[in-house]
Design an enzyme around this catalytic site. Sequence first.
Site, PDB file in Angstrom:
ATOM      1  CB  SER A 144     -45.470 -10.265 -25.353  1.00  0.00           C
ATOM      2  OG  SER A 144     -45.182  -9.072 -24.224  1.00  0.00           O
ATOM      3  CE  LYS A 150     -32.210  -0.456  -2.294  1.00  0.00           C
ATOM      4  NZ  LYS A 150     -31.836  -0.608  -3.712  1.00  0.00           N
TER       5      LYS A 150
END
Length: 286
Positions: free
Chosen positions: A102, A154
Amino acid sequence: MKRLLNRLLPKSWRSNVTTIPVIRLHGTIMAGGSQFRPALSLATTAGLIEKAFAFDAPAVAISINSPGGSPVQSRLIFKRIRDLAREKNRKVLVFVEDVAASGGYMIALAGDEIIADPSSIVGSIGVVSSSFGFPELLKKIGVERRVHTAGKNKAVLDPFQPEKKADVERLKSLQLEIHETFIDMVRQRRGAKLSDDPDLFTGLFWTGKKGLELGLVDSLGDMREVLKQRYGSKTRLKLISAPRGLLSRVGSFGTRGRNIPDMAAAATTGLIDAAEERALWSRFGL
């Protein structure tokens, strides 16, 4: 007389000795970290990288052992290495130890050559996000979650609220963009060396031996052996380490001046970081 003077000089100054600076980039990759669990980031590695490239040497050797982490910090470290390699006209040799997966493999792409152990783990070219959900737990213990926002998005993916399909789709869209950036980096750096294996960019990972077949690495071997073959039997490896500054020395004197809540918060953060790090390493059986 010349031979005598040569013996009196430091090893790195002798004409028949090549010194190769070595950087160790070991650990998970994330911004910040803590005193309990230091992490790899541009902030923690920039000094080492610049110090290594300041050496008058034909190459810089980088030892990587990382299961990944932040894609942003991975790319920033990669870019700093490549920028200095061009600026200083240095060859970069990357050596994989246990794992370069990764984000760890993203950093490895900075090498002009990638050398792995046959049993190293390489690849995992993908993007993953993980979290926990606790809405049912709150109900059982009689706790009501209250969230007030200015902006309807949010509170996206709030772990204490039921998962929403729109939130997951938004997250996956971001992951795809990051994945494409990663794939572009691999194609640019590895080019025609890559095989056409359909699983190459699916997040799978392989041993160094299989990685060689897939074009993810250039050869198999270990740092000492390869460098001595390349630059001569008298080649000297110089490990680059970070200087211990005044602030770090002061911080090591103990807990004097720190209150108990601060220490408890730091310890809790350290435990969470350790759990996240353990999860990253365990994906690769380490």
